[in-house]
Motif scaffolding. Structure first.
Motif, PDB file in Angstrom:
ATOM      1  N   MET A 131      32.720  37.352  32.485  1.00  0.00           N
ATOM      2  CA  MET A 131      32.715  35.894  32.492  1.00  0.00           C
ATOM      3  C   MET A 131      32.880  35.400  33.919  1.00  0.00           C
ATOM      4  N   THR A 132      32.459  34.173  34.169  1.00  0.00           N
ATOM      5  CA  THR A 132      32.787  33.511  35.428  1.00  0.00           C
ATOM      6  C   THR A 132      34.127  32.787  35.257  1.00  0.00           C
ATOM      7  N   PHE A 133      34.697  32.365  36.372  1.00  0.00           N
ATOM      8  CA  PHE A 133      35.953  31.622  36.323  1.00  0.00           C
ATOM      9  C   PHE A 133      35.786  30.341  35.514  1.00  0.00           C
ATOM     10  N   ASP A 134      34.683  29.624  35.719  1.00  0.00           N
ATOM     11  CA  ASP A 134      34.451  28.377  34.982  1.00  0.00           C
ATOM     12  C   ASP A 134      34.320  28.635  33.492  1.00  0.00           C
ATOM     13  N   GLU A 135      33.641  29.721  33.126  1.00  0.00           N
ATOM     14  CA  GLU A 135      33.506  30.051  31.707  1.00  0.00           C
ATOM     15  C   GLU A 135      34.863  30.373  31.100  1.00  0.00           C
ATOM     16  N   ALA A 136      35.698  31.084  31.842  1.00  0.00           N
ATOM     17  CA  ALA A 136      37.039  31.388  31.349  1.00  0.00           C
ATOM     18  C   ALA A 136      37.860  30.116  31.197  1.00  0.00           C
ATOM     19  N   ALA A 137      37.744  29.212  32.170  1.00  0.00           N
ATOM     20  CA  ALA A 137      38.484  27.947  32.108  1.00  0.00           C
ATOM     21  C   ALA A 137      38.040  27.124  30.901  1.00  0.00           C
ATOM     22  N   GLU A 138      36.740  27.114  30.640  1.00  0.00           N
ATOM     23  CA  GLU A 138      36.227  26.359  29.490  1.00  0.00           C
ATOM     24  C   GLU A 138      36.720  26.963  28.180  1.00  0.00           C
ATOM     25  N   ALA A 173      45.771  33.648  41.970  1.00  0.00           N
ATOM     26  CA  ALA A 173      44.995  34.751  42.526  1.00  0.00           C
ATOM     27  C   ALA A 173      45.976  35.818  42.987  1.00  0.00           C
ATOM     28  N   SER A 174      45.702  37.071  42.633  1.00  0.00           N
ATOM     29  CA  SER A 174      46.598  38.170  42.996  1.00  0.00           C
ATOM     30  C   SER A 174      45.810  39.307  43.622  1.00  0.00           C
ATOM     31  N   VAL A 175      46.454  40.026  44.523  1.00  0.00           N
ATOM     32  CA  VAL A 175      45.883  41.222  45.135  1.00  0.00           C
ATOM     33  C   VAL A 175      46.869  42.361  44.914  1.00  0.00           C
ATOM     34  N   ILE A 176      46.349  43.502  44.466  1.00  0.00           N
ATOM     35  CA  ILE A 176      47.194  44.643  44.135  1.00  0.00           C
ATOM     36  C   ILE A 176      46.641  45.901  44.783  1.00  0.00           C
ATOM     37  N   THR A 177      47.511  46.735  45.325  1.00  0.00           N
ATOM     38  CA  THR A 177      47.122  48.050  45.806  1.00  0.00           C
ATOM     39  C   THR A 177      47.873  49.117  45.015  1.00  0.00           C
ATOM     40  N   GLY A 178      47.330  50.334  45.018  1.00  0.00           N
ATOM     41  CA  GLY A 178      47.999  51.453  44.356  1.00  0.00           C
ATOM     42  C   GLY A 178      47.683  51.592  42.896  1.00  0.00           C
ATOM     43  N   LYS A 179      46.753  50.776  42.383  1.00  0.00           N
ATOM     44  CA  LYS A 179      46.390  50.850  40.972  1.00  0.00           C
ATOM     45  C   LYS A 179      44.883  50.661  40.791  1.00  0.00           C
ATOM     46  N   THR A 180      44.369  51.213  39.697  1.00  0.00           N
ATOM     47  CA  THR A 180      42.985  50.981  39.306  1.00  0.00           C
ATOM     48  C   THR A 180      42.890  49.663  38.551  1.00  0.00           C
ATOM     49  N   GLU A 181      41.674  49.200  38.299  1.00  0.00           N
ATOM     50  CA  GLU A 181      41.503  47.987  37.501  1.00  0.00           C
ATOM     51  C   GLU A 181      42.170  48.127  36.139  1.00  0.00           C
ATOM     52  N   VAL A 202      42.062  36.973  39.120  1.00  0.00           N
ATOM     53  CA  VAL A 202      42.006  35.520  39.180  1.00  0.00           C
ATOM     54  C   VAL A 202      42.240  34.990  37.774  1.00  0.00           C
ATOM     55  N   GLU A 203      43.037  33.959  37.663  1.00  0.00           N
ATOM     56  CA  GLU A 203      43.300  33.322  36.364  1.00  0.00           C
ATOM     57  C   GLU A 203      43.272  31.817  36.511  1.00  0.00           C
ATOM     58  N   TRP A 234      33.993  35.077  44.376  1.00  0.00           N
ATOM     59  CA  TRP A 234      34.532  35.646  43.140  1.00  0.00           C
ATOM     60  C   TRP A 234      34.792  34.570  42.089  1.00  0.00           C
ATOM     61  N   LEU A 235      34.952  33.335  42.508  1.00  0.00           N
ATOM     62  CA  LEU A 235      35.180  32.252  41.548  1.00  0.00           C
ATOM     63  C   LEU A 235      33.886  31.837  40.845  1.00  0.00           C
ATOM     64  N   GLU A 236      32.754  32.272  41.364  1.00  0.00           N
ATOM     65  CA  GLU A 236      31.454  31.914  40.781  1.00  0.00           C
ATOM     66  C   GLU A 236      30.723  33.109  40.202  1.00  0.00           C
ATOM     67  N   THR A 237      31.196  34.315  40.484  1.00  0.00           N
ATOM     68  CA  THR A 237      30.532  35.540  40.044  1.00  0.00           C
ATOM     69  C   THR A 237      31.073  35.987  38.693  1.00  0.00           C
ATOM     70  N   PRO A 238      30.216  36.421  37.770  1.00  0.00           N
ATOM     71  CA  PRO A 238      30.719  36.988  36.510  1.00  0.00           C
ATOM     72  C   PRO A 238      31.553  38.244  36.802  1.00  0.00           C
ATOM     73  N   LEU A 239      32.774  38.254  36.313  1.00  0.00           N
ATOM     74  CA  LEU A 239      33.697  39.354  36.561  1.00  0.00           C
ATOM     75  C   LEU A 239      34.235  39.909  35.243  1.00  0.00           C
ATOM     76  N   ARG A 240      34.741  41.115  35.315  1.00  0.00           N
ATOM     77  CA  ARG A 240      35.388  41.730  34.159  1.00  0.00           C
ATOM     78  C   ARG A 240      36.570  40.854  33.727  1.00  0.00           C
TER      79      ARG A 240
END
Length: 202
Positions: free
Chosen positions: A47-54, A22-30, A79-80, A176-182
Motif C-alpha cells: 500500500m501507499t501511505f495515502d492508501e493506508a491513511a484512507e 517515522a522510525s529507523v531501525i538497525t540490527g533487525k530484518t523487516e 512509516v505510520e 517512501w510516502l508515495e511509493t507502495p510499500l510492504r
C-alpha cells in the motif's frame, strides 16, 4: 552542515499529513521489525501511505493501525499514520540487538523524537519545547545524541528528521510516502501491552 541537512527536510514542515510516525531501525530484518511492532509478517500487503491513511480513516473509531515497512541498506524504515513508533516499549523491543530512532508528529501539535539502543530508551523529548528551553523551569536537557541540534518554530519536523539522519546515518526519503510499500495491520495496544502503563514510560 546542520542547516544544510535541515534544509533538505523542508518538505516535512510543508506537508499536510495530520499525524505520522517515522522510525529507523538497525540490527533487525523487516520481519523482525514487524514482529517487534506486534504485526504478522506473513499477512503483509502493498500500500501507499495515502492508501493506508484512507483505510484507517474508514475505521476511525476502531483499533485499525497500519505499518508500512521498507529496507534501505542496513536500515529498516517504518512509516505510520499513527503512533506505535512513539511508544517507548516498541522502541525497546525494536532496538534489541541494534538501534532505534523515531520521529512523531500529531495534528494536535504534539511532537516527539526518541532513541533507543539494545532494548533501552536513552532519550525522548518534544523538540517543539526546545526553542524556549532556556526560559523553562525545570529546563529540559537534550540527551547526548541530540547535543548541538537546534529547534525552531516552523521547522521542528525538518530538524527532527535531520537529527534522525545524523544519529542513524541514513536519510529519510520522502518518496517512501508515495511509493507502495510492504504493509501490515497492527494489533490494538491492549493486545500488545495489556493494561501496563509501563509501555508508555521511557
Amino acid at each position: 552542515m546542520w542547516d544544510g541537512v535541515v534544509a533538505r527536510y523542508a518538505w516535512a514542515d510543508a506537508n499536510e499529513i495530520d499525524s505520522y510516525t517515522a522510525s529507523v531501525i538497525t540490527g533487525k530484518t523487516e520481519d523482525e521489525v514487524i514482529r517487534a511492532f506486534g504485526g504478522d509478517p506473513v499477512s503483509s500487503r502493498v500500500m501507499t501511505f495515502d492508501e493506508a491513511a484512507e483505510e484507517q480513516a474508514d475505521h476511525l473509531y476502531e483499533d485499525h493501525n497500519l505499518l508500512l515497512v521498507v529496507t534501505a541498506g542496513q536500515h529498516v524504515i517504518t512509516v505510520e499514520c499513527g503512533y506505535y513508533g512513539s511508544i517507548p516499549e516498541i522502541a525497546r523491543r525494536a532496538s534489541v540487538g541494534g538501534e532505534f530512532f523515531s520521529v512523531y508528529s500529531s495534528v494536535n501539535g504534539h511532537y516527539q523524537v526518541m532513541h533507543a539502543v539494545d532494548g533501552r530508551v536513552d532519550g525522548a523529548f518534544d523538540p517543539f519545547e526546545m526553542e524556549d528551553a532556556a526560559w523553562m523551569d525545570p529546563q529540559p536537557q537534550l540527551p547526548a545524541w541530540a547535543q548541538e541540534a537546534t529547534f525552531h518554530l516552523g521547522s521542528v519536523e525538518a530538524e527532527s528528521f535531520a537529527l534522525m539522519e545524523r544519529t542513524m546515518g541514513v536519510a529519510f526519503n520522502p518518496a517512501w510516502l508515495e511509493t507502495p510499500l510492504r504493509t501490515v495491520l497492527l494489533p490494538a495496544p491492549a493486545a500488545l501491552f495489556g493494561d501496563s502503563e509501563a509501555a508508555w514510560q521511557a
